[in-house]
Enzyme design. Structure first.
Site, PDB file in Angstrom:
ATOM      1  N   ASN A  41      46.601  43.148  31.678  1.00  0.00           N
ATOM      2  CA  ASN A  41      45.400  43.608  31.004  1.00  0.00           C
ATOM      3  C   ASN A  41      44.930  44.909  31.633  1.00  0.00           C
ATOM      4  O   ASN A  41      45.196  45.977  31.097  1.00  0.00           O
ATOM      5  CB  ASN A  41      44.313  42.537  31.049  1.00  0.00           C
ATOM      6  N   ASP A  42      44.296  44.829  32.767  1.00  0.00           N
ATOM      7  CA  ASP A  42      43.727  46.025  33.382  1.00  0.00           C
ATOM      8  C   ASP A  42      44.795  47.039  33.780  1.00  0.00           C
ATOM      9  O   ASP A  42      44.546  48.238  33.727  1.00  0.00           O
ATOM     10  CB  ASP A  42      42.886  45.648  34.605  1.00  0.00           C
ATOM     11  N   VAL A  43      45.996  46.597  34.139  1.00  0.00           N
ATOM     12  CA  VAL A  43      47.039  47.524  34.604  1.00  0.00           C
ATOM     13  C   VAL A  43      47.688  48.319  33.488  1.00  0.00           C
ATOM     14  O   VAL A  43      48.533  49.174  33.746  1.00  0.00           O
ATOM     15  CB  VAL A  43      48.119  46.807  35.452  1.00  0.00           C
ATOM     16  N   TYR A  81      40.637  41.069  34.711  1.00  0.00           N
ATOM     17  CA  TYR A  81      39.909  40.862  35.961  1.00  0.00           C
ATOM     18  C   TYR A  81      38.668  41.745  36.042  1.00  0.00           C
ATOM     19  O   TYR A  81      37.629  41.323  36.530  1.00  0.00           O
ATOM     20  CB  TYR A  81      40.842  41.124  37.146  1.00  0.00           C
ATOM     21  N   ALA A  82      38.774  42.966  35.528  1.00  0.00           N
ATOM     22  CA  ALA A  82      37.639  43.896  35.590  1.00  0.00           C
ATOM     23  C   ALA A  82      36.522  43.508  34.627  1.00  0.00           C
ATOM     24  O   ALA A  82      35.427  44.060  34.693  1.00  0.00           O
ATOM     25  CB  ALA A  82      38.103  45.322  35.300  1.00  0.00           C
TER      26      ALA A  82
END
Length: 115
Positions: A41-43, A81-82
């Site tokens: 997701n965030d990456v 996560y963010a």
């Protein structure tokens, strides 16, 4: 791979020599026909490049948004996560394959073998 991903992959017994460093793979993104993103997701969130107000702005990411076609496998549309939405999911080049990764990818591989 971003640092924390190396730890997760090591926990999954992925050998380190199988990984490609981000600075080596990102320049190839625009020449990539299709990218399959599994559970990330965030990456892979372009907000890290595009949105100075984003909490992940400046974070190193995989530049998958530059590929010609993107398939994202996720269980749902939850934030990473963010805690922010992923701009990649709204990219016109992105298709979403919902489902458990193991089951979805097993089915996908079986379909490809039948082609």
């Amino acid at each position: 791979m971003p640092g924390h991903m190396n730890v997760l992959l090591a926990d999954s017994n992925v050998e380190y020599n199988m990984l490609v460093e981000m600075e080596n793979i990102n320049p190839q993104s625009s020449n990539t026909i299709i990218v399959l993103v599994v559970g990330a997701n965030d990456v892979v969130n372009p907000a890290a490049h595009n949105n100075p107000a984003s909490p992940i702005y400046g974070m190193p990411i995989l530049d998958v948004e530059n590929a010609k076609h993107i398939i994202v496998n996720k269980r749902g549309m939850n934030a990473g996560y963010a805690g922010i939405e992923n701009e990649l999911f709204y990219n016109s080049k992105t298709s979403t394959l919902f489902g458990d990764a193991k089951a979805a990818l097993t089915d996908l591989v079986a379909e490809l073998k039948n082609m």
